[in-house]
Write a protein that holds these residues in place. Structure first.
Motif, PDB file in Angstrom:
ATOM      1  N   UNK A   1      50.177  29.445  73.567  1.00  0.00           N
ATOM      2  CA  UNK A   1      49.787  30.861  73.671  1.00  0.00           C
ATOM      3  C   UNK A   1      50.193  31.481  75.006  1.00  0.00           C
ATOM      4  N   UNK A   2      50.774  30.696  75.898  1.00  0.00           N
ATOM      5  CA  UNK A   2      51.331  31.282  77.125  1.00  0.00           C
ATOM      6  C   UNK A   2      52.791  31.690  76.914  1.00  0.00           C
ATOM      7  N   UNK A   3      53.134  31.957  75.690  1.00  0.00           N
ATOM      8  CA  UNK A   3      54.521  32.289  75.347  1.00  0.00           C
ATOM      9  C   UNK A   3      54.968  33.552  76.066  1.00  0.00           C
ATOM     10  N   UNK A   4      56.209  33.586  76.531  1.00  0.00           N
ATOM     11  CA  UNK A   4      56.734  34.793  77.173  1.00  0.00           C
ATOM     12  C   UNK A   4      56.941  35.898  76.147  1.00  0.00           C
ATOM     13  N   UNK A   5      57.126  37.143  76.576  1.00  0.00           N
ATOM     14  CA  UNK A   5      57.409  38.231  75.631  1.00  0.00           C
ATOM     15  C   UNK A   5      58.670  37.952  74.821  1.00  0.00           C
ATOM     16  N   UNK A   6      58.753  38.588  73.657  1.00  0.00           N
ATOM     17  CA  UNK A   6      59.906  38.458  72.761  1.00  0.00           C
ATOM     18  C   UNK A   6      60.097  37.020  72.275  1.00  0.00           C
ATOM     19  N   UNK A   7      58.948  36.344  72.070  1.00  0.00           N
ATOM     20  CA  UNK A   7      58.980  34.987  71.531  1.00  0.00           C
ATOM     21  C   UNK A   7      58.590  35.015  70.054  1.00  0.00           C
ATOM     22  N   UNK A   8      58.963  33.965  69.334  1.00  0.00           N
ATOM     23  CA  UNK A   8      58.535  33.781  67.953  1.00  0.00           C
ATOM     24  C   UNK A   8      58.109  32.330  67.772  1.00  0.00           C
ATOM     25  N   UNK A   9      57.038  32.145  66.999  1.00  0.00           N
ATOM     26  CA  UNK A   9      56.576  30.804  66.678  1.00  0.00           C
ATOM     27  C   UNK A   9      57.340  30.280  65.466  1.00  0.00           C
TER      28      UNK A   9
ATOM     29  N   UNK B   1      42.167  32.755  64.198  1.00  0.00           N
ATOM     30  CA  UNK B   1      43.261  33.019  65.129  1.00  0.00           C
ATOM     31  C   UNK B   1      42.913  32.512  66.515  1.00  0.00           C
ATOM     32  N   UNK B   2      43.966  32.280  67.297  1.00  0.00           N
ATOM     33  CA  UNK B   2      43.768  31.915  68.703  1.00  0.00           C
ATOM     34  C   UNK B   2      44.903  32.503  69.519  1.00  0.00           C
ATOM     35  N   UNK B   3      44.537  33.064  70.680  1.00  0.00           N
ATOM     36  CA  UNK B   3      45.538  33.661  71.549  1.00  0.00           C
ATOM     37  C   UNK B   3      45.088  33.655  72.992  1.00  0.00           C
ATOM     38  N   UNK B   4      45.784  34.366  73.847  1.00  0.00           N
ATOM     39  CA  UNK B   4      45.440  34.392  75.279  1.00  0.00           C
ATOM     40  C   UNK B   4      44.012  34.860  75.548  1.00  0.00           C
ATOM     41  N   UNK B   5      43.445  35.657  74.632  1.00  0.00           N
ATOM     42  CA  UNK B   5      42.086  36.153  74.819  1.00  0.00           C
ATOM     43  C   UNK B   5      41.040  35.290  74.119  1.00  0.00           C
ATOM     44  N   UNK B   6      41.470  34.148  73.584  1.00  0.00           N
ATOM     45  CA  UNK B   6      40.523  33.250  72.937  1.00  0.00           C
ATOM     46  C   UNK B   6      40.612  33.294  71.428  1.00  0.00           C
ATOM     47  N   UNK B   7      39.559  32.780  70.789  1.00  0.00           N
ATOM     48  CA  UNK B   7      39.529  32.662  69.331  1.00  0.00           C
ATOM     49  C   UNK B   7      38.868  33.876  68.694  1.00  0.00           C
ATOM     50  N   UNK B   8      39.300  34.194  67.491  1.00  0.00           N
ATOM     51  CA  UNK B   8      38.634  35.225  66.692  1.00  0.00           C
ATOM     52  C   UNK B   8      38.933  34.989  65.213  1.00  0.00           C
ATOM     53  N   UNK B   9      38.138  35.641  64.373  1.00  0.00           N
ATOM     54  CA  UNK B   9      38.255  35.504  62.924  1.00  0.00           C
ATOM     55  C   UNK B   9      38.504  36.874  62.301  1.00  0.00           C
ATOM     56  N   UNK B  10      39.366  36.896  61.291  1.00  0.00           N
ATOM     57  CA  UNK B  10      39.718  38.142  60.612  1.00  0.00           C
ATOM     58  C   UNK B  10      39.671  37.897  59.108  1.00  0.00           C
TER      59      UNK B  10
END
Length: 339
Positions: free
Chosen positions: A16-24, A175-184
């Motif tokens: 999740x520390x991926x630089x901008x313009x990245x794709x998983x 989901x998980x990202x730089x701001x932590x976990x969340x559910x949608x």
């Protein structure tokens, strides 16, 4: 394909520390194709397959968690899926060829982009691919394009079969990202095009899907995933319908219906649940449900036939579920130009 940086981190924090313009990258069945035709142009491709996100496990409440990196084939064949969520297995088996299902992942499935041919054609105007350029699909060859939830900027249809069932089941995406976990909620995960069709999901920069939670719900044999496809085209639905009914004798105690192939995201109308609750199956009831699901449909030059076809498919799917006669896996009806 353009040059790009490639990495394969083995921790979630590093991913999740991926630089901008990245794709998983997971299975790559969508991303690589788009990179080959110069639609996707990532500067950095991050392979996430080293993460431990491929489990399928029961949840304490009786539901089921599907790992984002579990393949579609393994998910469809898993005993807990086939026993408790056979409609999901049906949708996955209807979704693509066996070869693709053995590579494509659950996380990739819900994040796949439209198969609109104008989106893939870099010589065509496409607001989803190049914001502000227009929508070539409007007024041209668009017989399989969306008729619900469209906008002046986009009429592309969403391709996933799996997501139609997730919407019907009211699944949750973790989901998980730089701001932590969340559910949608799965029903809220994909956006309507509006004036920003290039924003397709609610994913934030750097976020990725960890897993999908299916709620503890059982329809017994009163379900179906009915998919109508074009002749000789396996993957894409012209119209698809996921139906699940909880029956009490000959009375519908609770019912859910979701549509695919007709909008830029899985189409779900909560009001339909109330229309079905406490009612006995009937032609008039199912006709009213189909009319409600089609409310607001707008056709363009080439896709008016889809507006006529969809209510017929919805009603047929409702009868399949009501009579406990689900569509056989792999037996997909076709739609010819004369339909």
């Amino acid at each position: 394909m353009r040059a790009f940086f490639y990495s394969r981190p083995d921790t979630l924090a590093a991913v999740v520390r991926a630089p901008p313009h990245s794709r998983y990258l997971a299975g790559g069945t969508s991303l690589i194709d788009l990179m080959k035709v110069d639609v996707e142009r990532p500067e950095h491709v991050i392979n996430i397959k080293a993460l431990s996100l491929d489990a399928i496990e029961p949840l304490p409440d009786g539901g089921l968690r599907l790992g984002a990196l579990t393949t579609n084939a393994r998910t469809a064949a898993h005993p807990l899926v086939r026993t408790n969520y056979p409609i999901l297995a049906s949708a996955l088996l209807a979704g693509a060829s066996a070869r693709i299902r053995h590579v494509a992942t659950n996380g990739g499935n819900i994040n796949q982009r439209t198969r609109c041919h104008y989106f893939y054609d870099t010589n065509a105007a496409c607001n989803k691919r190049a914001p502000g350029t227009g929508c070539t699909a409007r007024g041209t060859r668009n017989r399989v394009h969306a008729i619900l939830g469209t906008s002046a900027d986009c009429i592309a249809a969403f391709p996933s079969d799996m997501c139609v069932v997730l919407a019907m089941l009211d699944a949750t995406i973790n989901l998980y990202g730089p701001q932590g976990a969340r559910r949608v909620h799965a029903r809220d995960y994909h956006r309507l095009p509006g004036g920003t069709p290039w924003l397709e999901t609610v994913l934030r920069p750097g976020e990725l899907v960890l897993s999908i939670d299916l709620p503890p719900i059982s329809f017994g044999s009163h379900y179906t995933y009915l998919k109508i496809r074009d002749l000789n085209v396996l993957a894409l639905a012209v119209v698809s319908v996921a139906v699940g009914l909880e029956m009490d004798g000959d009375v519908i105690r609770h019912g859910r219906v979701a549509l695919g192939g007709v909008a830029s995201r899985p189409w779900y109308v909560p009001e339909v649940e109330g229309m079905l609750c406490g009612r006995r199956p009937s032609r008039s009831l199912f006709r009213d449900v189909a009319d409600r699901l089609m409310q607001g449909a707008e056709v363009d030059r080439g896709n008016a036939a889809k507006r006529t076809l969809a209510p017929r498919v919805i009603q047929h799917a409702l009868w399949q579920a009501a009579t406990a006669s689900p569509q056989p896996d792999g037996n997909l009806p076709v739609w010819s130009c004369s339909d």
